[in-house]
Design a protein around this motif. Structure first.
Motif, PDB file in Angstrom:
ATOM      1  N   ILE A 109       6.694   6.220  11.119  1.00 57.83           N
ATOM      2  CA  ILE A 109       5.883   6.972  12.075  1.00 57.83           C
ATOM      3  C   ILE A 109       4.457   6.428  12.103  1.00 57.83           C
ATOM      4  CG2 ILE A 109       4.912   9.242  12.617  1.00 57.83           C
ATOM      5  CD1 ILE A 109       7.554  10.430  11.512  1.00 57.83           C
ATOM      6  N   ASP A 110       3.918   6.074  10.943  1.00 59.35           N
ATOM      7  CA  ASP A 110       2.573   5.500  10.873  1.00 59.35           C
ATOM      8  C   ASP A 110       2.497   4.221  11.709  1.00 59.35           C
ATOM      9  OD1 ASP A 110      -0.157   5.204   9.618  1.00 59.35           O
ATOM     10  OD2 ASP A 110       0.801   3.385   8.856  1.00 59.35           O
ATOM     11  N   LYS A 111       3.512   3.403  11.646  1.00 53.24           N
ATOM     12  CA  LYS A 111       3.500   2.142  12.385  1.00 53.24           C
ATOM     13  C   LYS A 111       3.738   2.336  13.880  1.00 53.24           C
ATOM     14  CE  LYS A 111       2.467  -0.005   8.774  1.00 53.24           C
ATOM     15  NZ  LYS A 111       1.048  -0.104   8.503  1.00 53.24           N
ATOM     16  N   PHE A 112       4.066   3.565  14.280  1.00 57.33           N
ATOM     17  CA  PHE A 112       4.121   3.887  15.700  1.00 57.33           C
ATOM     18  C   PHE A 112       2.730   3.726  16.321  1.00 57.33           C
ATOM     19  CE2 PHE A 112       4.202   6.935  19.290  1.00 57.33           C
ATOM     20  CZ  PHE A 112       5.215   6.337  20.028  1.00 57.33           C
ATOM     21  N   SER A 113       1.724   3.602  15.450  1.00 55.66           N
ATOM     22  CA  SER A 113       0.371   3.322  15.934  1.00 55.66           C
ATOM     23  C   SER A 113       0.354   2.054  16.789  1.00 55.66           C
ATOM     24  CB  SER A 113      -0.607   3.189  14.770  1.00 55.66           C
ATOM     25  OG  SER A 113      -0.274   2.072  13.963  1.00 55.66           O
ATOM     26  N   THR A 119      11.465   3.881  15.959  1.00 53.75           N
ATOM     27  CA  THR A 119      10.758   4.955  15.269  1.00 53.75           C
ATOM     28  C   THR A 119      11.564   6.229  15.285  1.00 53.75           C
ATOM     29  OG1 THR A 119       8.601   3.998  15.823  1.00 53.75           O
ATOM     30  CG2 THR A 119       8.641   6.333  15.239  1.00 53.75           C
ATOM     31  N   LEU A 120      12.091   6.566  16.453  1.00 52.29           N
ATOM     32  CA  LEU A 120      12.887   7.792  16.581  1.00 52.29           C
ATOM     33  C   LEU A 120      14.148   7.728  15.725  1.00 52.29           C
ATOM     34  CD1 LEU A 120      12.470   8.397  20.418  1.00 52.29           C
ATOM     35  CD2 LEU A 120      11.373   9.666  18.553  1.00 52.29           C
ATOM     36  N   VAL A 121      14.813   6.586  15.701  1.00 53.10           N
ATOM     37  CA  VAL A 121      16.043   6.437  14.937  1.00 53.10           C
ATOM     38  C   VAL A 121      15.777   6.559  13.433  1.00 53.10           C
ATOM     39  CG1 VAL A 121      17.850   4.785  14.247  1.00 53.10           C
ATOM     40  CG2 VAL A 121      17.280   5.095  16.665  1.00 53.10           C
ATOM     41  N   ILE A 122      14.755   5.842  12.940  1.00 53.36           N
ATOM     42  CA  ILE A 122      14.493   5.833  11.499  1.00 53.36           C
ATOM     43  C   ILE A 122      13.881   7.158  11.026  1.00 53.36           C
ATOM     44  CG2 ILE A 122      13.128   4.782   9.650  1.00 53.36           C
ATOM     45  CD1 ILE A 122      13.439   2.107  11.183  1.00 53.36           C
ATOM     46  N   ALA A 123      12.922   7.655  11.763  1.00 50.87           N
ATOM     47  CA  ALA A 123      12.170   8.815  11.293  1.00 50.87           C
ATOM     48  C   ALA A 123      12.889  10.137  11.473  1.00 50.87           C
ATOM     49  CB  ALA A 123      10.816   8.876  12.000  1.00 50.87           C
ATOM     50  N   PHE A 124      13.747  10.213  12.487  1.00 49.06           N
ATOM     51  CA  PHE A 124      14.350  11.507  12.788  1.00 49.06           C
ATOM     52  C   PHE A 124      15.864  11.501  12.724  1.00 49.06           C
ATOM     53  CE2 PHE A 124      10.244  11.346  14.993  1.00 49.06           C
ATOM     54  CZ  PHE A 124       9.600  12.362  14.313  1.00 49.06           C
ATOM     55  N   ALA A 125      16.420  10.465  12.115  1.00 47.15           N
ATOM     56  CA  ALA A 125      17.893  10.394  11.995  1.00 47.15           C
ATOM     57  C   ALA A 125      18.366  11.162  10.782  1.00 47.15           C
ATOM     58  CB  ALA A 125      18.325   8.946  11.900  1.00 47.15           C
ATOM     59  N   ARG A 133      -1.215  12.468   2.668  1.00 44.66           N
ATOM     60  CA  ARG A 133      -0.541  13.776   2.622  1.00 44.66           C
ATOM     61  C   ARG A 133       0.908  13.636   3.073  1.00 44.66           C
ATOM     62  NH1 ARG A 133       0.275  18.005  -0.197  1.00 44.66           N
ATOM     63  NH2 ARG A 133       0.623  19.901   1.003  1.00 44.66           N
ATOM     64  N   ALA A 134       1.134  12.843   4.118  1.00 44.13           N
ATOM     65  CA  ALA A 134       2.501  12.610   4.590  1.00 44.13           C
ATOM     66  C   ALA A 134       3.330  11.912   3.513  1.00 44.13           C
ATOM     67  CB  ALA A 134       2.484  11.778   5.869  1.00 44.13           C
ATOM     68  N   LEU A 135       2.740  10.927   2.824  1.00 45.42           N
ATOM     69  CA  LEU A 135       3.465  10.249   1.741  1.00 45.42           C
ATOM     70  C   LEU A 135       3.829  11.227   0.626  1.00 45.42           C
ATOM     71  CD1 LEU A 135       1.688   6.808   1.184  1.00 45.42           C
ATOM     72  CD2 LEU A 135       4.031   7.195   1.962  1.00 45.42           C
ATOM     73  N   GLN A 136       2.929  12.138   0.351  1.00 44.18           N
ATOM     74  CA  GLN A 136       3.185  13.110  -0.709  1.00 44.18           C
ATOM     75  C   GLN A 136       4.336  14.038  -0.338  1.00 44.18           C
ATOM     76  OE1 GLN A 136      -0.162  15.692  -1.836  1.00 44.18           O
ATOM     77  NE2 GLN A 136       0.049  14.725  -3.850  1.00 44.18           N
ATOM     78  N   LEU A 137       4.453  14.347   0.937  1.00 42.62           N
ATOM     79  CA  LEU A 137       5.449  15.318   1.383  1.00 42.62           C
ATOM     80  C   LEU A 137       6.773  14.699   1.843  1.00 42.62           C
ATOM     81  CD1 LEU A 137       3.073  17.594   3.488  1.00 42.62           C
ATOM     82  CD2 LEU A 137       3.985  18.055   1.194  1.00 42.62           C
ATOM     83  N   GLY A 138       6.736  13.450   2.267  1.00 32.13           N
ATOM     84  CA  GLY A 138       7.929  12.870   2.889  1.00 32.13           C
ATOM     85  C   GLY A 138       8.411  11.594   2.236  1.00 32.13           C
ATOM     86  N   GLN A 139       9.502  11.076   2.768  1.00 30.52           N
ATOM     87  CA  GLN A 139      10.062   9.810   2.301  1.00 30.52           C
ATOM     88  C   GLN A 139       9.208   8.665   2.830  1.00 30.52           C
ATOM     89  OE1 GLN A 139      14.136   9.453   3.536  1.00 30.52           O
ATOM     90  NE2 GLN A 139      14.719  11.414   2.643  1.00 30.52           N
ATOM     91  N   VAL A 140       8.955   7.684   1.968  1.00 28.32           N
ATOM     92  CA  VAL A 140       8.055   6.594   2.325  1.00 28.32           C
ATOM     93  C   VAL A 140       8.541   5.848   3.573  1.00 28.32           C
ATOM     94  CG1 VAL A 140       9.048   4.846   0.779  1.00 28.32           C
ATOM     95  CG2 VAL A 140       6.644   4.719   1.390  1.00 28.32           C
ATOM     96  N   ALA A 141       9.833   5.613   3.715  1.00 33.40           N
ATOM     97  CA  ALA A 141      10.344   4.877   4.870  1.00 33.40           C
ATOM     98  C   ALA A 141      10.067   5.623   6.175  1.00 33.40           C
ATOM     99  CB  ALA A 141      11.838   4.607   4.723  1.00 33.40           C
ATOM    100  N   LYS A 142      10.228   6.930   6.149  1.00 34.19           N
ATOM    101  CA  LYS A 142       9.992   7.717   7.358  1.00 34.19           C
ATOM    102  C   LYS A 142       8.510   7.819   7.669  1.00 34.19           C
ATOM    103  CE  LYS A 142      14.274  10.258   7.213  1.00 34.19           C
ATOM    104  NZ  LYS A 142      14.948  11.491   7.536  1.00 34.19           N
ATOM    105  N   THR A 165       0.830  -1.204   0.000  1.00 35.85           N
ATOM    106  CA  THR A 165       0.000   0.000   0.000  1.00 35.85           C
ATOM    107  C   THR A 165       0.860   1.247   0.000  1.00 35.85           C
ATOM    108  OG1 THR A 165      -1.824  -1.105   1.131  1.00 35.85           O
ATOM    109  CG2 THR A 165      -1.733   1.280   1.313  1.00 35.85           C
ATOM    110  N   ALA A 166       1.858   1.263   0.849  1.00 40.73           N
ATOM    111  CA  ALA A 166       2.723   2.442   0.949  1.00 40.73           C
ATOM    112  C   ALA A 166       3.484   2.690  -0.346  1.00 40.73           C
ATOM    113  CB  ALA A 166       3.700   2.272   2.112  1.00 40.73           C
ATOM    114  N   ILE A 167       4.073   1.657  -0.899  1.00 40.13           N
ATOM    115  CA  ILE A 167       4.873   1.805  -2.117  1.00 40.13           C
ATOM    116  C   ILE A 167       3.987   2.212  -3.296  1.00 40.13           C
ATOM    117  CG2 ILE A 167       6.363   0.597  -3.769  1.00 40.13           C
ATOM    118  CD1 ILE A 167       7.632   1.208  -0.955  1.00 40.13           C
ATOM    119  N   LEU A 168       2.873   1.501  -3.471  1.00 36.86           N
ATOM    120  CA  LEU A 168       1.972   1.805  -4.583  1.00 36.86           C
ATOM    121  C   LEU A 168       1.355   3.188  -4.441  1.00 36.86           C
ATOM    122  CD1 LEU A 168       0.267  -1.698  -4.856  1.00 36.86           C
ATOM    123  CD2 LEU A 168       2.039  -0.759  -6.367  1.00 36.86           C
TER     124      LEU A 168
END
Length: 138
Positions: free
Chosen positions: A97-101, A132-138, A84-93, A16-19
């Motif tokens: 953060i989404d999976k921080f759910s 999450t902190l390491v991947i999203a904000f590194a 909107r986040a996918l449109q603005l940011g890198q998919v991995a980040k 879903t994320a990649i597509l």
């Protein structure tokens, strides 16, 4: 059997994320979410029809309707934010953060549903938070 379905969920969430990242290129994120929702809706109702579960609609209590509606609204809000986040940011980040759910769900499950937290669950949630902190904000 639940683990097989959970693994399928993870696989399809990844796709879903990649597509979606590819599909929203040059498209308003709200429009993209609405288009995606049409396909999800059609797929869900086709599955209900194929499995012959239309009678299950009558079995939903008023309380069930309320909480399914609230869940649907939460899903819609999540998808709008996600696209909107996918449109603005890198998919991995974004996905990290989404999976921080997961962590938020563990906390809400304990607070609202009275689910028991054991040491392994708390430790896992802390590790997910750190990851999450390491991947999203590194």
């Amino acid at each position: 059997m639940w683990a097989v379905y959970a693994a399928g969920s993870a696989l399809f969430a990844s796709l879903t994320a990649i597509l979606a990242k590819i599909g929203i290129d040059g498209v308003n994120s709200n429009v993209a979410t609405a288009v995606r929702t049409i396909f999800v809706l059609v797929m869900a109702w086709v599955l209900v029809g194929v499995t012959g579960n239309f009678s299950g609609i009558r079995e939903i209590s008023p309380r069930g309707w309320l909480f399914l509606a609230l869940s649907g609204l939460a899903t819609g809000a999540s998808w709008l934010c996600y696209y909107r986040a996918l449109q603005l940011g890198q998919v991995a980040k974004v996905v990290t953060i989404d999976k921080f759910s997961l962590v938020l769900t563990i906390l809400l499950g304990a607070l609202l549903l009275g689910e028991h937290l054991n040491l392994k669950t708390v430790l896992g949630a802390l590790l997910v938070t750190a990851g999450t902190l390491v991947i999203a904000f590194a």
